[in-house]
Design a protein around this motif. Structure first.
Motif, mmCIF file in Angstrom:
data_model
loop_
_atom_site.group_PDB
_atom_site.id
_atom_site.type_symbol
_atom_site.label_atom_id
_atom_site.label_comp_id
_atom_site.label_asym_id
_atom_site.label_seq_id
_atom_site.Cartn_x
_atom_site.Cartn_y
_atom_site.Cartn_z
ATOM 1 N N UNK A 26 15.660 52.551 -24.145
ATOM 2 C CA UNK A 26 15.992 51.280 -24.068
ATOM 3 C C UNK A 26 17.312 51.054 -23.063
ATOM 4 N N UNK A 27 18.261 52.136 -22.876
ATOM 5 C CA UNK A 27 19.588 51.962 -22.318
ATOM 6 C C UNK A 27 19.060 51.797 -20.925
ATOM 7 N N UNK A 28 19.887 51.019 -20.076
ATOM 8 C CA UNK A 28 19.945 51.183 -18.916
ATOM 9 C C UNK A 28 20.601 52.418 -18.002
ATOM 10 N N UNK A 29 19.868 53.484 -17.914
ATOM 11 C CA UNK A 29 20.626 54.494 -17.361
ATOM 12 C C UNK A 29 21.135 54.785 -15.972
ATOM 13 N N UNK A 30 20.671 53.727 -15.247
ATOM 14 C CA UNK A 30 21.025 53.436 -13.836
ATOM 15 C C UNK A 30 22.468 52.761 -13.889
ATOM 16 N N UNK A 31 22.627 51.739 -14.731
ATOM 17 C CA UNK A 31 23.723 50.919 -15.135
ATOM 18 C C UNK A 31 24.899 52.018 -15.735
ATOM 19 N N UNK A 32 24.693 52.638 -16.523
ATOM 20 C CA UNK A 32 25.283 53.604 -17.046
ATOM 21 C C UNK A 32 26.120 54.771 -16.180
ATOM 22 N N UNK A 33 25.096 55.176 -15.293
ATOM 23 C CA UNK A 33 25.588 56.092 -14.270
ATOM 24 C C UNK A 33 26.719 55.520 -13.356
ATOM 25 N N UNK A 34 26.415 54.161 -13.015
ATOM 26 C CA UNK A 34 27.161 53.633 -12.130
ATOM 27 C C UNK A 34 28.615 53.498 -12.962
ATOM 28 N N UNK A 35 28.876 52.991 -14.147
ATOM 29 C CA UNK A 35 29.880 52.947 -14.760
ATOM 30 C C UNK A 35 30.534 54.269 -15.068
ATOM 31 N N UNK A 36 29.906 55.478 -15.113
ATOM 32 C CA UNK A 36 30.522 56.710 -15.409
ATOM 33 C C UNK A 36 31.019 57.232 -13.858
#
Length: 393
Positions: A26-36
């Motif tokens: 369910x997580x937006x992994x693209x958004x997570x990658x941008x934040x990381x």
């Protein structure tokens, strides 16, 4: 043995129905990658800026290691990362409950700060906890964004409820507390969050214009009643004496050209007053170049675009409002900091999210990011079913 290997290979796969598996898909992994990516850039930037601040704060009695602030930032980055992931697993009802409790707690902490807070450079914004200085206003922002979104969402159940006067009263009360510290920068950002949430809620244009006019009036009032604001605005507009930090930051930023002078080789950063916090963007420009600065700006805009794409098909009114407020806080803070470093805005003492040094700043922005990730989670199977139904029609 074969069945055990099969289970292992399908762990976190689309067939996984555990809580962790559902969260992962369910997580937006693209958004997570941008934040990381911002978090990684921040660690590198603090390592570059740490020697300048360590040298400035060292004395004959105390000599700080050159990477002193990097070591501390790395420890806080680990805490921030874990905090963000844990909050991203919360369901929406828990997000709302956590934000409302956090909002009430931070308001109390801000009142406590005015009375017993530690004074630094003429401002009482911090509570000294021994191992760190706690700034309640940093943690207030994400909880405030969710809280006012919840209040505005009441109008779906009862249109007669005075939701806008309520959030105006809340925002005005918080602005008064912030200006008693005083903290004009956080007041402006809080007002911007309020404006964004109201705008997305569907309010009429003339009300937005009136709200914008009230904001301008507030700035004018601050200029004539808040001496620090007047000094900084005069220095910015008229080049009056007393403050040259903005020009110094711009010259430092542009000193590296397109590609920078190289990590650790910058010299102008040693003359910046807050190289590891307020002016870290300038340090990046000197050592890594203007192209690196442009890449950071692109990442912040990519976060805005990615969140907007997730909200296009969102049906829940509260979620749309809350995520709008949270992204306004996240990227609005980034744009203010960058504008200060570019000499386009008076100095506000506002950090660059995930990049500037600071335990309170890093931890609070991880809460913001965790809330965004939690509220933008989407079941990919249900989303695909909805697309198929529309296509079959």
């Amino acid at each position: 043995m074969i069945s055990e290997q099969f289970d292992l290979s399908n762990r976190l796969g689309r067939g996984d129905r555990t809580a962790l598996g559902i969260w992962f898909w369910e997580l937006d992994r693209v958004l997570l990658a941008l934040i990381l990516s911002l978090l990684a850039i921040g660690l590198l930037a603090v390592a570059a800026a740490s020697p300048a601040t360590a040298r400035r704060l060292s004395s004959a009695d105390v000599s700080l290691p050159e990477l002193y602030f990097f070591y501390r930032q790395f420890a806080w980055a680990v805490i921030a990362f874990v905090t963000m992931l844990v909050i991203s697993m919360f369901p929406k009802n828990m997000v709302r409950r956590m934000a409302l409790i956090g909002f009430a707690a931070m308001v109390v902490a801000m009142l406590f700060t005015i009375i017993l807070g530690s004074e630094i450079n003429g401002a009482k914004r911090w509570i000294n906890l021994g191992f760190m200085s706690f700034q309640a206003s940093e943690f207030l922002k994400p909880f405030y964004a969710v809280a006012i979104a919840w209040v505005v969402s009441w109008k779906l159940k009862d249109k007669s409820l005075p939701v806008y006067p309520i959030i105006f009263a809340i925002t005005g009360f918080l602005a008064m507390i912030l200006m008693l510290q005083p903290d004009l920068g956080q007041t402006i950002l809080l007002s911007g969050i309020c404006f964004a949430v109201i705008m997305v809620s569907g309010v009429k244009f003339w009300k937005l214009a009136a709200l914008f006019g009230m904001g301008i009036g507030g700035l004018v009032t601050a200029y004539f009643t808040y001496s620090v604001a007047a000094t900084r605005i005069d220095a910015f507009l008229f080049g009056t004496d007393g403050i040259t930090h903005d020009k110094l930051a711009l010259s430092t930023l542009s000193a590296g050209g397109l590609f920078g002078v190289g990590p650790g080789l910058g010299e102008r950063k040693y003359s910046l007053p807050e190289a590891h916090t307020d002016y870290i963007f300038s340090v990046i420009g000197e050592e890594f170049g203007l192209l690196a600065c442009a890449a950071i700006i692109i990442i912040y805009f990519a976060i805005i675009i990615r969140v907007a794409l997730r909200l296009f098909e969102e049906k829940d009114y509260f979620t749309i409002l809350a995520v709008t407020g949270l992204v306004t806080q996240f990227c609005g803070q980034a744009m203010i900091n960058i504008a200060v470093n570019l000499g386009m805005f008076p100095s506000k003492g506002m950090t660059l999210p995930f990049i500037s040094y600071g335990g309170s700043s890093l931890w609070s922005i991880s809460i913001t990011s965790g809330l965004i990730l939690a509220l933008t989670r989407r079941n990919p199977f249900m989303h695909k079913q909805g697309q198929n139904r529309r296509y079959n029609r």
